[in-house]
Every structure is written in structure tokens, then in C-alpha cells.
Design a protein around this motif. Structure first.
Motif, PDB file in Angstrom:
ATOM      1  N   GLN A   3      25.972  -2.172  57.433  1.00 24.80           N
ATOM      2  CA  GLN A   3      27.165  -1.560  58.208  1.00 24.80           C
ATOM      3  C   GLN A   3      27.710  -1.891  57.569  1.00 24.80           C
ATOM      4  N   GLN A   4      29.058  -0.336  57.679  1.00 26.00           N
ATOM      5  CA  GLN A   4      30.267  -0.674  57.545  1.00 26.00           C
ATOM      6  C   GLN A   4      31.179  -1.343  57.901  1.00 26.00           C
ATOM      7  N   VAL A   5      31.002  -1.524  59.392  1.00 25.33           N
ATOM      8  CA  VAL A   5      31.379  -2.461  60.378  1.00 25.33           C
ATOM      9  C   VAL A   5      31.184  -3.177  61.136  1.00 25.33           C
ATOM     10  N   VAL A   6      31.098  -4.373  61.914  1.00 19.41           N
ATOM     11  CA  VAL A   6      30.690  -4.991  62.741  1.00 19.41           C
ATOM     12  C   VAL A   6      31.927  -6.006  63.278  1.00 19.41           C
ATOM     13  N   ILE A   7      31.598  -4.939  64.617  1.00 17.21           N
ATOM     14  CA  ILE A   7      32.409  -5.635  66.381  1.00 17.21           C
ATOM     15  C   ILE A   7      31.933  -6.492  66.882  1.00 17.21           C
ATOM     16  N   VAL A  28      29.663   2.013  62.139  1.00 14.45           N
ATOM     17  CA  VAL A  28      29.944   0.848  63.322  1.00 14.45           C
ATOM     18  C   VAL A  28      29.146   0.189  64.347  1.00 14.45           C
ATOM     19  N   THR A  29      28.935  -0.795  63.936  1.00 15.02           N
ATOM     20  CA  THR A  29      28.239  -1.711  64.716  1.00 15.02           C
ATOM     21  C   THR A  29      28.544  -2.862  65.807  1.00 15.02           C
ATOM     22  N   VAL A 133      30.150  -9.162  53.776  1.00 18.61           N
ATOM     23  CA  VAL A 133      30.103 -10.333  55.074  1.00 18.61           C
ATOM     24  C   VAL A 133      28.818 -10.169  55.681  1.00 18.61           C
ATOM     25  N   THR A 134      28.242 -11.429  55.687  1.00 19.34           N
ATOM     26  CA  THR A 134      26.791 -11.180  56.370  1.00 19.34           C
ATOM     27  C   THR A 134      27.225 -11.912  58.158  1.00 19.34           C
ATOM     28  N   VAL A 135      26.774 -11.473  58.380  1.00 15.51           N
ATOM     29  CA  VAL A 135      27.518 -11.575  59.915  1.00 15.51           C
ATOM     30  C   VAL A 135      25.755 -12.446  60.762  1.00 15.51           C
ATOM     31  N   ARG A 136      25.472 -13.576  61.294  1.00 15.77           N
ATOM     32  CA  ARG A 136      24.114 -14.144  62.177  1.00 15.77           C
ATOM     33  C   ARG A 136      24.395 -13.483  63.359  1.00 15.77           C
ATOM     34  N   ASP A 145      20.117 -10.844  60.281  1.00 14.95           N
ATOM     35  CA  ASP A 145      21.990 -10.869  59.528  1.00 14.95           C
ATOM     36  C   ASP A 145      22.343  -9.592  60.074  1.00 14.95           C
ATOM     37  N   LEU A 146      23.367  -9.364  59.849  1.00 13.37           N
ATOM     38  CA  LEU A 146      23.909  -7.681  59.384  1.00 13.37           C
ATOM     39  C   LEU A 146      24.798  -7.591  58.410  1.00 13.37           C
ATOM     40  N   THR A 147      24.944  -7.459  57.434  1.00 12.28           N
ATOM     41  CA  THR A 147      25.411  -7.109  56.400  1.00 12.28           C
ATOM     42  C   THR A 147      26.522  -5.847  56.410  1.00 12.28           C
TER      43      THR A 147
END
Length: 499
Positions: A3-7, A28-29, A133-136, A145-147
Motif C-alpha cells: 500500500q502507499q498509505v495505511v491509515i 490508501v487503506t 513501514v510494515t504495519v501489523r 502485515d501491510l507494507t
């Protein structure tokens, strides 16, 4: 999938930011822990500057159709209310609309823009590298995970994103406990009811569905300990103590307490992590400013982050988010603390202070306007780095009305021209052939227009560069067309990276 941006957070702030990113061309997600929208509304007010933001994306009409306009607002529950009718805005009023409905309307806007919203999922942590950034995330079917290129925490005062990024959240602890109750009143008071006595302060506002919200503080609520959850009997006793009656209250649907802890994130941006809304600033909910300032955070950040990802933003643009919005958060904290002092001024000295400031609001138009513009966000300006810049630079552009509007394109005023993916270079020279016509580039729209009426502060302006968020980036006044084009070209070299 990358993803480019995770919110993190799918409330009004996160959803407005997500929509801005999509309109700016970024993917964006949104990760939202709630499986459905919360029917309880913390906020009830949409301020003039927020309405302008909605109008700049043609998203305001449903709000105006459903909300109830009020020509003013309270400051510290003083007897004399602020008058918004003279504000320089197409929306010189506050709009009463529950946050649940505001969130629903913004969600529809975001989904229409192509935002991916994952309800029932929760951000649990993150790991940042030099490139991503890897978001758990914890989802209904387990962790994953989302990168992403960036993650934005719009996840409230207890932000997981802020904590995971190690961003400090300094401030002052709670010393006052306000309370609220959404109840049925068999004998409600007139609209706009406010009472202040030695026994406490109370405001009552009508809600949809026949409910009323009671919000107040008593001298016993000036405390640092937690007395337990609010009950209907306690709400009734406090109301009777302040007003002498209970207005026939019954059938509560929400009873709550809230404190005046005031904190401001040390960084709105740290590497690939950014914060907006309550994740960046916590304060007492005085004047209905919290949600509005959060949406305004998102409006400042969205286009900058999208432009960075699309490649036309200059180096350092993303850093201006903290530089511009952190002072707004500090101002928010100051204003909220000041209102708490007024709302808890139960001593003789406190009541005298309330009376003095209330009279100033009623008798000093400039004081009333200063407080009104500050409370509503209309006063927010971003000082330019160049001290010789035109005084309009950094200010919020008004909704200039055009004499030669393109009715078919719907471009009758400046707000209709504003876009999330580009600046607007406005040519006001009136020349048959625009001297600025050959300056087009990615992230820029050039329009030649004549004003139907020129505001006094815009007298002599022949060209203006307006940012996607509606703030003025540059103003040109030289009468020489060639010099005007040259000056515009120089400033565009600083606002846009070469394609």
C-alpha cells in the motif's frame, strides 16, 4: 499487496484524509477497529472552516441539507455568545449535526473516491525501515502485515501508531471531570439553553430522535480521582442543583465522563509515521473544536502526502505538515484550557472574570471577531518563510466569486476550482491572452478569471497561486505581464518538482 498509505482509524479525520489521498492519486487503506459506526456522537458541531473544506471538494451539500445552522457559538459558556454572522465565509454559522452522521457522510465521500476501508481490523504495531513501514494488523481471520510507504495515526488519544513510533505526548493531566448524558426530556428548555450558577454549569442541546444532550461541570467535579461511571440519578441530581429542575429526564442512551487532560504530540511527523486529529492533540471538548481541527489537519496533510508519493512535490514539503499544524495544535490547547478556566470559575473572582469577558464579546466587535475566527479555524494562517512576501501569503483564500464564471464547468467561485491533486494558478489580469498560460506542469491548474467583486485585501492582486488546501502560496501584483510571469515561474520552481 503493498500500500502507499495505511491509515489507522476510520473516524471523520481518517476518512477525510483517505479521501484526500485518493483524490490526489495515492492508494490508501483505512484500518478501523469498529465493525460499524458508533451511534454515539462525541461532536455535534461542524464549523465554518470545515464547511469551506467540504465545499472545496463539492462534498458540502448533504451537510447543509441535514444540519441546522446557528449564527454563533459559545466561548467558555459565557452569557454572551460569539456572533458568526459577520465572518468572511460563505458559511457564517456553525452547523449542528451529530458526529455519527458526519462520519457517515464523509465515509460515503471516501468510498466514492476509491478508499479501501477494513472494518473489524485493528493496528497492533509497526516496524519502519529506510524505504517502507510494515504495519501489523489483527483481523477477524488472524494477524497479518501491510507494507506501505507511510502510515498515519488517526486512532485517537490512545494512539497505537503514536506509541509504536515512540512519539512523546507531553502535556498536563486531568483536573476536571465534565459529564454528559443523552436522555429524553419530557419538559425540555428552549433551544440554546445554558445555565451557570455557584452549583455548576450546564448546557442542553437537542439531538435527532427526540433526545437531548446535557453537558456540565459542578464544583465537585474539580478532581483528579475517578468517581465511577456516571448514573442517571447523579445526572439528575447535578441538573437539579444547577437549575432547580430535572426537565423530566428519563431513558438515557449514553452517560459519560470526560477529563481536561491536555497533550500535544512532540512530532506530527517522524520518518514514515504521521499523526492527525486526536492522535496528535488531546484537550477538553470546549466549543466543539476537536473534530473540526482534526479534519483540518487531514486537509493540510492529504495533498502534501499525495504529491510526495506522485513525485511532483519538492523536497521538504511533507515536513511542512508539522511546521504548520503543530502550532495550530498548541493554539487549540491554549484555547481549550482558557475555556475550562471560564467554565469552572465558580468563585467570586471567577464569576467576575466571566462577566468581564462576556461584556467584551457583547460590546467589542473586534474582540468578538478575533475569538470567533480563532474558534472556527478561519484565522489559521501559515506564515511564509520570506518576510517580504505579500501579506496574503499563507492566509486562507476566500471563496472569490468570478464575473466570467464557466457555468457549464461549475467554476463560479474559487472553491469550485480547488482540487486535491493540484495548485490553482489564478490569473486575474483580465488580459485576452493569459501571460501565465504557458506555465502548466504536473500538480498545477491555470485559470484566467475576473472577479465579480474584489475584497479589499485582494486589491491590486493580478495573480495568485492557491494551494490544494485553499491557502495562498504566492501573490503577484506587478503591472508588467512579463515580470508577473517570471515571478510566477520562480515560485513554481519552489512548489513543484520538475517533471
Amino acid at each position: 499487496m503493498e500500500q502507499q498509505v495505511v491509515i489507522a482509524g476510520g473516524g471523520p479525520v481518517g476518512l477525510w484524509l483517505a479521501a484526500e489521498l485518493r483524490l490526489g492519486g495515492a492508494s490508501v487503506t483505512v484500518i478501523e477497529e469498529r465493525t460499524e459506526r458508533d451511534a454515539r456522537s462525541k461532536a455535534l458541531t461542524v464549523h465554518p472552516r470545515t464547511l469551506e473544506i467540504l465545499a472545496s471538494r463539492d462534498a458540502h451539500r448533504p451537510f447543509l441539507a441535514e444540519g441546522t445552522p446557528f449564527p454563533g457559538g459559545h466561548f467558555g459558556t459565557l452569557d454572551d455568545r460569539l456572533d458568526f454572522s459577520g465572518l468572511d465565509s460563505p458559511f457564517p454559522y456553525t452547523l449542528a449535526l451529530p458526529q455519527a452522521r458526519t462520519e457517515e457522510l464523509i465515509e460515503a465521500h471516501a468510498l466514492a473516491a476509491g478508499v479501501r476501508l477494513r472494518r473489524g481490523h485493528r493496528v497492533t504495531g509497526l516496524t519502519e525501515s529506510a524505504t517502507a513501514v510494515t504495519v501489523r494488523v489483527e483481523g477477524p481471520e488472524g494477524p497479518y502485515d501491510l507494507t506501505a510507504d507511510y502510515v498515519v495515526g488517526c486512532d485517537g488519544t490512545r494512539s497505537t501508531v503514536r506509541a509504536a513510533a515512540g512519539i512523546d505526548f507531553p502535556g498536563t493531566p486531568s483536573t476536571v471531570l465534565g459529564w454528559l448524558g443523552d436522555v429524553t426530556l419530557d419538559s425540555p428548555p428552549p433551544p440554546g439553553f445554558t445555565a451557570f450558577t455557584s452549583a455548576g454549569v450546564l448546557m442542553i442541546a437537542a439531538l435527532p430522535g427526540g433526545l437531548h444532550r446535557l453537558v456540565g461541570i459542578t464544583p465537585e467535579d474539580l478532581r483528579t480521582d475517578w468517581p465511577g461511571d456516571l448514573t442517571l440519578d447523579e445526572l439528575r441530581a447535578k441538573t437539579v442543583a444547577i437549575t432547580g429542575q430535572d426537565f423530566g429526564m428519563r431513558d438515557p442512551v449514553w452517560l459519560s465522563r470526560f477529563g481536561n487532560a491536555t497533550r500535544l504530540a512532540e512530532h506530527y511527523r517522524l520518518g514514515r509515521v504521521l499523526l492527525a486529529g486526536d492522535a496528535a492533540h488531546q484537550h477538553f471538548p470546549a466549543g466543539g473544536v476537536g473534530m473540526n481541527v482534526g479534519i483540518q489537519d487531514a486537509h493540510n496533510l492529504g495533498w502534501k502526502l499525495a504529491a510526495t508519493l506522485r513525485g511532483w512535490a519538492p523536497d521538504g514539503l511533507l515536513d511542512t505538515y508539522h511546521a504548520e499544524r503543530h502550532p495550530v495544535g498548541a493554539d487549540l490547547a491554549e484555547g481549550s484550557r482558557a475555556q475550562v478556566a471560564l467554565m469552572t470559575g465558580f468563585s467570586p473572582e471567577g464569576t467576575d472574570l466571566r462577566a468581564l469577558i462576556s461584556r467584551a464579546i457583547a460590546t467589542q466587535p473586534s474582540f468578538n471577531r478575533m475569538l470567533a475566527e480563532r474558534l472556527t479555524g478561519l484565522a489559521v494562517s501559515y506564515p511564509p518563510q520570506d518576510p517580504s512576501a505579500h501579506p496574503l501569503t499563507g492566509t486562507r483564500a476566500p471563496d472569490l466569486v468570478f464575473a466570467d464564471a464557466d457555468a457549464e464547468a461549475g467554476e463560479s467561485s474559487l472553491f469550485a476550482l480547488l482540487r486535491a491533486d493540484s495548485y490553482v494558478l489564478l490569473d486575474l489580469t483580465g488580459a485576452a491572452v493569459s501571460p501565465l498560460g504557458d506555465l502548466a506542469r504536473p500538480g498545477l491548474v491555470v485559470r484566467s478569471r475576473s472577479l465579480a467583486e474584489t475584497p479589499s485585501t485582494w486589491s491590486g492582486v493580478r495573480a495568485a497561486l492557491v494551494r490544494p488546501d485553499g491557502h495562498v502560496a504566492w501573490v503577484g501584483t506587478t503591472p508588467d505581464d512579463a515580470a508577473l510571469a517570471s515571478a510566477a515561474n520562480r515560485v513554481l520552481a519552489t512548489t513543484h518538482r520538475d517533471a
